[in-house]
Design a protein around this motif. Structure first.
Motif, PDB file in Angstrom:
ATOM      1  N   ASP A   1       0.878  -1.179   0.000  1.00  0.00           N
ATOM      2  CA  ASP A   1       0.000   0.000   0.000  1.00  0.00           C
ATOM      3  C   ASP A   1       0.911   1.223   0.000  1.00  0.00           C
ATOM      4  N   PRO A   2       1.091   1.883  -1.143  1.00  0.00           N
ATOM      5  CA  PRO A   2       2.053   2.989  -1.222  1.00  0.00           C
ATOM      6  C   PRO A   2       1.700   4.179  -0.338  1.00  0.00           C
ATOM      7  N   THR A   3       0.449   4.237   0.140  1.00  0.00           N
ATOM      8  CA  THR A   3       0.047   5.357   0.998  1.00  0.00           C
ATOM      9  C   THR A   3       0.376   5.114   2.464  1.00  0.00           C
ATOM     10  N   ARG A   4       0.701   3.854   2.798  1.00  0.00           N
ATOM     11  CA  ARG A   4       1.008   3.527   4.196  1.00  0.00           C
ATOM     12  C   ARG A   4       2.204   2.583   4.246  1.00  0.00           C
ATOM     13  N   ILE A   5       3.378   3.155   4.116  1.00  0.00           N
ATOM     14  CA  ILE A   5       4.617   2.377   4.161  1.00  0.00           C
ATOM     15  C   ILE A   5       4.972   2.128   5.623  1.00  0.00           C
ATOM     16  N   PRO A   6       5.157   0.889   6.034  1.00  0.00           N
ATOM     17  CA  PRO A   6       5.439   0.613   7.450  1.00  0.00           C
ATOM     18  C   PRO A   6       6.762   1.197   7.910  1.00  0.00           C
ATOM     19  N   VAL A   7       6.765   1.660   9.151  1.00  0.00           N
ATOM     20  CA  VAL A   7       7.972   2.250   9.758  1.00  0.00           C
ATOM     21  C   VAL A   7       8.442   1.323  10.878  1.00  0.00           C
ATOM     22  N   PRO A   8       9.537   0.575  10.686  1.00  0.00           N
ATOM     23  CA  PRO A   8       9.993  -0.352  11.727  1.00  0.00           C
ATOM     24  C   PRO A   8      10.380   0.376  13.008  1.00  0.00           C
ATOM     25  N   ILE A   9       9.965  -0.173  14.144  1.00  0.00           N
ATOM     26  CA  ILE A   9      10.355   0.376  15.444  1.00  0.00           C
ATOM     27  C   ILE A   9      10.762  -0.780  16.353  1.00  0.00           C
ATOM     28  N   PRO A  10      11.778  -0.546  17.206  1.00  0.00           N
ATOM     29  CA  PRO A  10      12.238  -1.617  18.100  1.00  0.00           C
ATOM     30  C   PRO A  10      11.387  -1.702  19.353  1.00  0.00           C
ATOM     31  N   ARG A  11      10.830  -2.851  19.579  1.00  0.00           N
ATOM     32  CA  ARG A  11      10.182  -3.169  20.839  1.00  0.00           C
ATOM     33  C   ARG A  11      10.813  -4.485  21.307  1.00  0.00           C
ATOM     34  N   LEU A  12      10.159  -5.248  22.136  1.00  0.00           N
ATOM     35  CA  LEU A  12      10.680  -6.584  22.448  1.00  0.00           C
ATOM     36  C   LEU A  12      10.818  -7.382  21.161  1.00  0.00           C
ATOM     37  N   VAL A  13       9.842  -7.186  20.251  1.00  0.00           N
ATOM     38  CA  VAL A  13       9.966  -7.712  18.895  1.00  0.00           C
ATOM     39  C   VAL A  13       9.839  -6.529  17.941  1.00  0.00           C
ATOM     40  N   LEU A  14      10.256  -6.735  16.694  1.00  0.00           N
ATOM     41  CA  LEU A  14      10.224  -5.649  15.710  1.00  0.00           C
ATOM     42  C   LEU A  14       8.786  -5.380  15.288  1.00  0.00           C
ATOM     43  N   LYS A  15       8.317  -4.180  15.519  1.00  0.00           N
ATOM     44  CA  LYS A  15       6.960  -3.791  15.148  1.00  0.00           C
ATOM     45  C   LYS A  15       7.013  -2.678  14.097  1.00  0.00           C
ATOM     46  N   SER A  16       5.838  -2.248  13.669  1.00  0.00           N
ATOM     47  CA  SER A  16       5.736  -1.098  12.772  1.00  0.00           C
ATOM     48  C   SER A  16       4.964  -0.012  13.484  1.00  0.00           C
ATOM     49  N   LYS A  17       5.461   1.204  13.373  1.00  0.00           N
ATOM     50  CA  LYS A  17       4.840   2.336  14.059  1.00  0.00           C
ATOM     51  C   LYS A  17       3.415   2.562  13.572  1.00  0.00           C
ATOM     52  N   ASN A  18       3.176   2.299  12.296  1.00  0.00           N
ATOM     53  CA  ASN A  18       1.870   2.575  11.699  1.00  0.00           C
ATOM     54  C   ASN A  18       1.190   1.317  11.157  1.00  0.00           C
ATOM     55  N   GLY A  19       1.564   0.141  11.703  1.00  0.00           N
ATOM     56  CA  GLY A  19       0.976  -1.104  11.229  1.00  0.00           C
ATOM     57  C   GLY A  19       1.614  -1.551   9.917  1.00  0.00           C
ATOM     58  N   ILE A  20       1.239  -2.736   9.473  1.00  0.00           N
ATOM     59  CA  ILE A  20       1.735  -3.259   8.199  1.00  0.00           C
ATOM     60  C   ILE A  20       0.521  -3.500   7.302  1.00  0.00           C
ATOM     61  N   HIS A  21       0.322  -2.588   6.359  1.00  0.00           N
ATOM     62  CA  HIS A  21      -0.828  -2.638   5.483  1.00  0.00           C
ATOM     63  C   HIS A  21      -0.439  -3.177   4.121  1.00  0.00           C
ATOM     64  N   LEU A  22      -1.177  -4.169   3.658  1.00  0.00           N
ATOM     65  CA  LEU A  22      -0.952  -4.737   2.336  1.00  0.00           C
ATOM     66  C   LEU A  22      -2.267  -4.803   1.560  1.00  0.00           C
ATOM     67  N   ARG A  23      -2.134  -4.772   0.259  1.00  0.00           N
ATOM     68  CA  ARG A  23      -3.266  -5.050  -0.615  1.00  0.00           C
ATOM     69  C   ARG A  23      -3.240  -6.538  -0.954  1.00  0.00           C
ATOM     70  N   LEU A  24      -4.352  -7.190  -0.753  1.00  0.00           N
ATOM     71  CA  LEU A  24      -4.450  -8.619  -0.985  1.00  0.00           C
ATOM     72  C   LEU A  24      -5.305  -8.876  -2.216  1.00  0.00           C
ATOM     73  N   LYS A  25      -4.723  -9.501  -3.205  1.00  0.00           N
ATOM     74  CA  LYS A  25      -5.433  -9.805  -4.444  1.00  0.00           C
ATOM     75  C   LYS A  25      -5.627 -11.313  -4.533  1.00  0.00           C
ATOM     76  N   LYS A  26      -6.882 -11.725  -4.452  1.00  0.00           N
ATOM     77  CA  LYS A  26      -7.182 -13.160  -4.478  1.00  0.00           C
ATOM     78  C   LYS A  26      -6.837 -13.750  -5.840  1.00  0.00           C
ATOM     79  N   LEU A  27      -6.120 -14.868  -5.799  1.00  0.00           N
ATOM     80  CA  LEU A  27      -5.760 -15.544  -7.033  1.00  0.00           C
ATOM     81  C   LEU A  27      -6.933 -16.394  -7.506  1.00  0.00           C
ATOM     82  N   GLN A  28      -7.165 -16.397  -8.789  1.00  0.00           N
ATOM     83  CA  GLN A  28      -8.302 -17.146  -9.352  1.00  0.00           C
ATOM     84  C   GLN A  28      -7.987 -18.640  -9.400  1.00  0.00           C
TER      85      GLN A  28
END
Length: 510
Positions: free
Chosen positions: A483-510
């Motif tokens: 999703d080019p409008t919401r590029i994830p920003v990695p941030i260090p926590r106990l595990v690697l997270k994203s500051k703004n979530g990880i948003h993807l476009r999902l296209k179902k395969l036929q």
């Protein structure tokens, strides 16, 4: 003059004298603390002078040099400017010695230094002293006791369980996304990995993903990740009493309770099942016990080895580590493949050649996914699920280049810095699966997504299997697009997270 008059005249004087003594003692205490602060800071400066670092403030340390959630960018800058390692000042006398060189990593991971008490102790109210926080002989006993739970005989049948959990997630995705829809995937994947660990390690029946009550546990884990990160970096929150009175402290206590309620129910449920003679006999006849059964049998047969408190700590530890790290790994792998469609296509073709429609995936298939495994490893290099771990040096150490550190220094092993080190990985920001081709060579400690040495991740094979199953089955049903409008920003926590979530476009395969 009466006795009462005499007492009245002396009383104000006695208060005044008491206040004077208290003031002098308070001043002496402050002076003592100032001298103690100065001497400790001078000791740290003197013993780290061989290792250059950016200028730091005598009290605020390096806090003024970067904004909140800019630590990963700061580490990359240090990796480029200060070879091998660099001191990082959190504040006046709080120093973490950051390491991002494979030779340095090998030295530290080859020792038996304890986990850094100054930071890891903040996890104890949540996960207790289980395998993550224990040190010394007690850690060794627990590690030896739990290792059989990750034997390949145990892991083999888990592949089907993992596949079933992934299919539930993918079925949900098909229902909630339309063509080219965008979805924040981390929360969904967290529920899926929690579902998997609950069924594989804790004998859970039912689907975590279809029962909304488990979302509160996922939320608690997310909150505790953030709260731990900020507490470690706040000088005023080092004291337990002060922290408990703060808003963050009260939020942490509430999250602890939610997490503990969840694990208590898991333990109670399995104990109740084992009271049934048939279920108990069935468990006893197993060649190898699942994780929770192994703990419960150890408690029943030799309580001196494992107390109820120990059992609870191990369950809390593995409930967290068994789902949150793999959720991070899978989410970032999906993002890496989404942003590199040519590699995603090649992985899909490999999976299709092995699985066809994916109706059945087995243990044997996992070793045959050579190119997909290369892509998974490259994504783990760019986005290590655990950004770093810390140790307190129990004895002095000398590194291969001759520089040394004394006992008592806290060392942060930055896996994120190591994996992005240009002297170790040329063009480190480029996604290049060929780095992990069978014929490629690399330093033994250049790639550490599951740490290394004696204290490496006990569940690394379980985790790699789950990553492969999730990637394979997802690529058979969806094309992953960024999703080019919401590029994830990695941030260090106990595990690697994203500051703004990880948003993807999902296209179902036929």
């Amino acid at each position: 003059m009466s006795v009462s008059d005499l007492s009245a005249t002396r009383f104000p004087g006695s208060i005044s004298g008491f206040l004077q003594v208290a003031s002098v003692l308070s001043l002496l205490l402050v002076l003592f603390k100032v001298v103690q602060f100065y001497l400790h800071r001078q000791w740290l400066l003197r013993n780290t002078q061989q290792f250059p670092c950016p200028p730091s403030h005598w009290f605020f340390g390096h806090k003024l040099d970067f904004l909140v959630d800019q630590e990963l960018q700061d580490i990359l800058t240090r990796v480029k400017n200060f070879p091998s390692a660099c001191p990082h000042w959190l504040w006046g006398t709080k120093l973490r010695f950051q390491v991002y060189d494979p030779d340095y990593m090998k030295v530290i991971l080859g020792r038996s230094d304890p986990k850094a008490h100054g930071s890891y102790r903040f996890l104890a109210p949540w996960i207790g002293y289980g395998l993550l926080l224990l040190n010394g002989e007690t850690w060794f006993q627990h590690r030896r006791m739990l290792t059989p739970a990750f034997h390949y005989d145990i892991l083999k049948p888990y592949v089907k369980t993992m596949a079933d959990s992934v299919h539930v997630m993918l079925d949900k995705w098909e229902q909630i996304v339309g063509q080219d829809s965008t979805l924040e995937i981390f929360q969904h994947i967290s529920l899926m990995t929690l579902d998997t660990i609950m069924k594989c390690a804790f004998s859970h029946e039912g689907s975590v993903q279809l029962d909304k009550k488990y979302q509160s546990y996922i939320q608690a884990v997310g909150d505790l990740n953030n709260l731990f990160f900020f507490r470690v970096r706040n000088i005023f929150h080092q004291n337990d009493t002060i922290y408990s009175l703060s808003s963050n402290g009260r939020q942490a206590i509430s999250a602890y309770q939610l997490a503990h309620d969840h694990t208590d129910k898991v333990i109670k449920s399995r104990k109740a099942q084992l009271k049934d003679e048939g279920e108990l006999e069935k468990a006893r006849k197993k060649r190898r016990l699942d994780f929770l059964d192994l703990l419960l049998f150890a408690r029943m047969e030799n309580g001196s080895i494992l107390s109820d408190k120990d059992l609870r700590a191990e369950v809390d530890t593995f409930m967290f580590e068994g789902h949150d790290t793999t959720a991070s790994g899978i989410s970032w792998i999906f993002y890496a493949l989404a942003t590199h469609p040519e590699y995603q296509k090649r992985c899909r073709e490999e999976v299709q050649s092995l699985l066809g429609d994916g109706s059945s995936i087995t243990w044997d298939h996992l070793d045959q996914m050579s190119y997909t495994t290369m892509c998974i490893k490259e994504a783990l290099r760019l986005y290590p699920p655990v950004p770093g771990v810390s140790r307190d040096l129990s004895t002095p150490v000398t590194f291969p280049d001759g520089r040394s550190l004394p006992k008592g220094i806290s060392v942060l092993l930055s896996f994120y810095g190591l994996h992005h080190n240009p002297t170790v990985w040329p063009n480190p920001e480029v996604f290049d699966p060929s780095r992990f081709a069978p014929e490629s060579s690399r330093h033994s400690h250049s790639f550490l997504p599951f740490s290394g040495g004696a204290r490496n991740c006990i569940g690394k094979q379980f985790a790699m299997n789950e990553l492969k199953v999730a990637v394979a089955l997802t690529l058979l049903r969806f094309e992953l697009l960024p999703d080019p409008t919401r590029i994830p920003v990695p941030i260090p926590r106990l595990v690697l997270k994203s500051k703004n979530g990880i948003h993807l476009r999902l296209k179902k395969l036929q």
